[in-house]
Design a protein around this motif. Structure first.
Motif, PDB file in Angstrom:
ATOM      1  N   ILE A   1       0.848  -1.212   0.000  1.00 17.53           N
ATOM      2  CA  ILE A   1       0.000   0.000   0.000  1.00 17.53           C
ATOM      3  C   ILE A   1       0.871   1.244   0.000  1.00 17.53           C
ATOM      4  CG2 ILE A   1      -2.017  -1.021   1.102  1.00 17.53           C
ATOM      5  CD1 ILE A   1      -0.972   0.142   3.749  1.00 17.53           C
ATOM      6  N   ARG A   2       2.019   1.167  -0.668  1.00 15.91           N
ATOM      7  CA  ARG A   2       2.900   2.324  -0.564  1.00 15.91           C
ATOM      8  C   ARG A   2       2.342   3.549  -1.242  1.00 15.91           C
ATOM      9  NH1 ARG A   2       8.852   1.146  -2.551  1.00 15.91           N
ATOM     10  NH2 ARG A   2       8.774   3.380  -2.690  1.00 15.91           N
ATOM     11  N   GLU A   3       1.374   3.394  -2.085  1.00 12.46           N
ATOM     12  CA  GLU A   3       0.780   4.591  -2.695  1.00 12.46           C
ATOM     13  C   GLU A   3      -0.245   5.209  -1.749  1.00 12.46           C
ATOM     14  OE1 GLU A   3      -0.303   1.642  -3.091  1.00 12.46           O
ATOM     15  OE2 GLU A   3      -2.470   1.905  -3.062  1.00 12.46           O
ATOM     16  N   ILE A  29       0.108   5.118   1.953  1.00 11.71           N
ATOM     17  CA  ILE A  29       0.775   5.769   3.075  1.00 11.71           C
ATOM     18  C   ILE A  29       1.706   6.845   2.519  1.00 11.71           C
ATOM     19  CG2 ILE A  29       0.626   3.720   4.519  1.00 11.71           C
ATOM     20  CD1 ILE A  29       3.491   3.081   3.880  1.00 11.71           C
ATOM     21  N   SER A  30       2.141   7.752   3.385  1.00 15.10           N
ATOM     22  CA  SER A  30       2.990   8.824   2.879  1.00 15.10           C
ATOM     23  C   SER A  30       4.380   8.275   2.594  1.00 15.10           C
ATOM     24  CB  SER A  30       3.053   9.974   3.879  1.00 15.10           C
ATOM     25  OG  SER A  30       3.845   9.618   4.985  1.00 15.10           O
TER      26      SER A  30
END
Lengths: 493, 323
Positions: B98-100, B102-103
């Protein structure tokens, strides 16, 4: 007070290109090219020690940011950093303008070709391209005939692989019209360069590349189906095969920078020929899918009934016109290595123009006379399997062992349609930091072309570099690295 | 938001919370070993009890407890799913999916912690300065927590991350309470041992709760008082009651408001747990047996997680379309 200044060695001192190859920064006499003078001067003044110290910082930045690609050597998927070389490659504005013109022309023709073969097939009927050639192509999907994608656009994102011949002319090596990757490295390389070497950019009029994600989203949404009932429309998603895909980093990166959601096939569902995404509060309609999964895995109802991947019914929705897919399904019929030799004919056929960009002369092993030439001259040719990419399934004749030559002879004889051959082209070189020295290493170039209702080319692109001495193989999966590519604005020739 | 992403947000924070709690527990236990004349079994058994991986330890290292081996098992051994290294790996794997969402800073924080843990430098610090090693893991986790409060949209992903942290925190507090209770004098075994107070002190310390305990209870450092504090206090960040109160807030936000039709069962289970935590009397609970109460609460937590999974993460095609 008198101070003694030790004379620092210049970074490029003693640098010499390779005989016969075009060097991106220096001319044959070893003088910096006009467009490269400024950056060469600044790097020289920085000196090797400072330069190497900064290189270490940039390496760390890539590592912490997790700018990686995955390799499957042990089945578990190892993430690797794409090695970055901080000496930029510089392209003058004149050379760029010509290249951009050529790319737009080529893409226009390729798009018309796709519309034609999935439509009236004029080019086959007029025998410009042999029907058998098309029908043997694995990327040709007859199921797609009669479907017109929104706006008639098939190739929303193209990555065209180019090399620069000995005279400095750009030559097309390969078209990538399905799911070309690498743009995230273009953007990340630039971001790191700007942070680690800010002074290099001052007054250098390097054209920015950051617009890419916004431009891509605009282009895709300009082709979205209308849905007046949905106040969130158009809803765009990036579809990824998941974290184990080698380009997963890029999929995340693009979704984030485009400001859209990243989904896996399991997140999508088709009902009444419409596509929905599963949210925590129910199903929400999806209008545009920038998909980074291959045709074969996109819809098990149509292509691979055995596949657990994909979104059942997606092609039905696509056919019904309720969703825009980028890129279109079936583009493999146009970037097939066996179709490549015909692209110049396409440009003449559809546009009535002479091609701007050169391409490499190619022997098609499916034609008996060309095949016997290839078999007789294997030692001096580069043979490529038409169905493989990433530098796999390739024979570099001049460097091959006897065993490899025999193996390819056997393979070509057994399945001639599967192979093409090209003369080995001298790739241009670019100064590259190897250990403590700057050495010439061969590079290629992939610019990106984005098409919605109009076409836009990001002023820059991915320069891949072979890191091993003498190597021609630049693929990341085979140990290549990358560089920032500067396209200069302004008035230089 | 996309259900799969919500789930990953939830688990990312659960695993990271677990990483931090494990580091805290190992750090404190290691520290206590310097003050207390306890044999390795007495000292490290509660750590294994908290982890729930006693059997695996016995299978891998033998039945005799050895302090160094327990630390190795709980820190580095990837065969142990709740070892520090495993929890952090799971957390990072979730972050990667989910790196897109989270910041960028959040991903960098967890990624550099992960890379450091796997580096020679990490191992070297563990060998030389164990206290500092666990400190570094803790501050790595805390950096991440700080970042999500200050760099993320206060939106659904944030809500699910908070829910993940709070569920795990409540769970870990109960595990620690249970294990410490078992290791100290209980009403069934009335004579307090000289090691009891230091054990409760250590338990509180590993939850950063010593001062809070003093302020909130003015009580003496004995099992029942600590148990009441850790279960029922509504202000202490690691008390079960407080965690559930906060969780209720974020569950309601994530469902789309109190009146939303989504996640009604989750809300009901949570309300039941809250009611029990609010009205229980510690004396009565102890009279019945504290471990029984903890078992009941834990079962309630399991039900809660299941409801969340079914109602918010397992969205099927049969679900209504979002408006």
């Amino acid at each position: 007070m008198a101070t003694t200044r030790t004379r620092r060695a210049a970074l490029f001192e003693g640098y010499a290109g390779l005989p016969g190859a075009f060097d991106e920064l220096f001319d044959a006499e070893g003088r910096p090219r006009r467009e490269a003078q400024r950056v060469v001067g600044l790097l020289d003044r920085m000196g090797p020690a400072e330069f190497r110290a900064r290189k270490r910082i940039s390496d760390l930045m890539f590592r912490d940011a997790g700018v990686t690609f995955s390799v499957y050597s042990d089945g578990r998927g190892v993430e690797r950093i794409f090695p970055f070389d901080p000496i930029p490659r510089v392209i003058g504005s004149g050379a760029w303008a010509r290249l951009a013109r050529g790319l737009e022309q080529r893409l226009t023709a390729l798009n018309l070709y796709l519309a034609d073969i999935y439509g009236p097939q004029r080019i086959l009927k007029q025998k410009v391209i042999p029907r058998g050639m098309l029908e043997a192509s694995k990327g040709y999907l007859p199921q797609m005939r009669g479907i017109t994608p929104p706006g008639g656009v098939y190739v929303h994102v193209a990555g065209i692989d180019l090399i620069r011949a000995g005279d400095g002319e750009f030559v097309v090596l390969e078209d990538n019209l399905r799911t070309p990757s690498g743009i995230s490295y273009v953007l990340e390389n630039r971001a790191v360069m700007k942070r680690v070497y800010p002074h290099l950019f001052r007054r250098a009029s390097v054209q920015p590349v950051d617009e890419y994600p916004t431009r891509l989203r605009e282009a895709l949404e300009s082709l979205a189906p209308a849905d007046p009932g949905d106040r969130d429309a158009p809803r765009t998603v990036v579809l990824t095969p998941g974290p184990y895909n080698s380009a997963y980093f890029e999929h995340c990166f693009l979704a984030r920078r485009m400001g859209v959601e990243l989904v896996e096939a399991g997140d999508l569902v088709v009902q009444d020929d419409r596509v929905y995404v599963k949210t925590t509060r129910g199903l929400a309609r999806v209008h545009v899918i920038y998909r980074r999964i291959d045709d074969a895995y996109i819809d098990p109802e149509v292509f691979r009934p055995d596949s657990l991947l994909g979104v059942p019914g997606l092609v039905r929705a696509y056919r019904a016109g309720s969703v825009t897919l980028a890129n279109a399904i079936g583009n493999g019929a146009a970037d097939d290595k066996a179709i490549y030799p015909f692209v110049h004919d396409m440009i003449r056929f559809y546009l009535g123009e002479e091609p701007v960009l050169q391409q490499v002369g190619t022997w098609i092993c499916d034609r008996p006379d060309e095949c016997s030439y290839v078999l007789a001259n294997l030692r001096s040719l580069v043979v490529k399997s038409v169905d493989e990419a990433g530098g796999y399934g390739m024979l570099m004749g001049p460097q091959a062992t006897k065993k490899e030559l025999e193996e390819f002879t056997r393979k070509i004889k057994a399945h001639p349609r599967g192979f093409i051959a090209q003369p080995r082209i001298e790739l241009s070189t670019c100064p590259t930091l190897i250990g403590n020295e700057v050495r010439p290493r061969r590079v290629d170039f992939r610019p990106y072309v984005v098409t919605g209702t109009s076409t836009w080319i990001v002023p820059g692109g991915l320069t891949r570099t072979a890191l091993r001495r003498g190597s021609y193989v630049v693929n990341s999966s085979q140990g290549g690295g990358s560089k920032d590519t500067w396209v200069l604005g302004g008035e230089d020739a | 938001m996309i259900a799969r992403v919500a789930q990953a947000c939830f688990w990312l924070n659960r695993y990271l919370e677990r990483t931090e709690t494990t580091a805290r527990l190992l750090q404190v236990t290691q520290h206590v070993s310097l003050d207390l004349e306890l044999d390795d079994t007495a000292l490290w058994q509660p750590v294994l009890d908290v982890s729930g991986e006693e059997k695996r330890y016995a299978a891998l290292y033998g039945r005799e407890l050895e302090g160094d081996e327990v630390q190795e098992f709980m820190t580095w051994d990837e065969r142990n799913p709740v070892a520090l290294v495993s929890s952090l790996r799971f957390a990072r794997d979730n972050a990667r999916t989910i790196r897109e969402t989270i910041s960028l800073e959040m991903f960098q924080a967890i990624n550099s912690l992960w890379l450091w843990l796997g580096s020679r430098e990490g191992r070297r610090l563990y060998e030389r300065e164990r206290h500092l090693f666990y400190e570094r893991v803790k501050t790595g986790c805390q950096l991440f927590h700080g970042l999500y409060h200050t760099t993320m949209l206060f939106d659904e992903p944030y809500d699910f991350m908070r829910i993940g942290s709070l569920f795990e925190r409540a769970d870990q507090t109960m595990r620690l309470l249970d294990a410490t209770w078992a290791a100290t004098a209980t009403p069934a075994r009335r004579t307090a041992r000289p090691t009891d107070a230091p054990r409760w002190l250590a338990a509180l310390r590993s939850l950063s709760g010593v001062e809070a305990f003093t302020k909130r209870t003015r009580g003496t450092l004995v099992g029942p008082t600590v148990a009441a504090f850790l279960l029922y206090d509504d202000r202490f960040p690691r008390a079960v009651h407080h965690c559930m109160l906060r969780a209720a807030l974020f569950v309601d936000r994530a469902r789309g408001g109190e009146a939303s039709e989504a996640g009604t069962r989750t809300r009901a289970v949570l309300a039941g747990l809250l009611e029990r935590l609010r009205t229980s009397d510690i004396d009565a609970v102890i009279a019945r047996g504290l471990p029984l109460e903890i078992a009941d609460l834990t079962a309630g937590m399991v039900q809660l997680s299941e409801a969340l999974q079914e109602e918010l993460f397992d969205v099927t095609a049969a679900m209504p379309r979002a408006g």
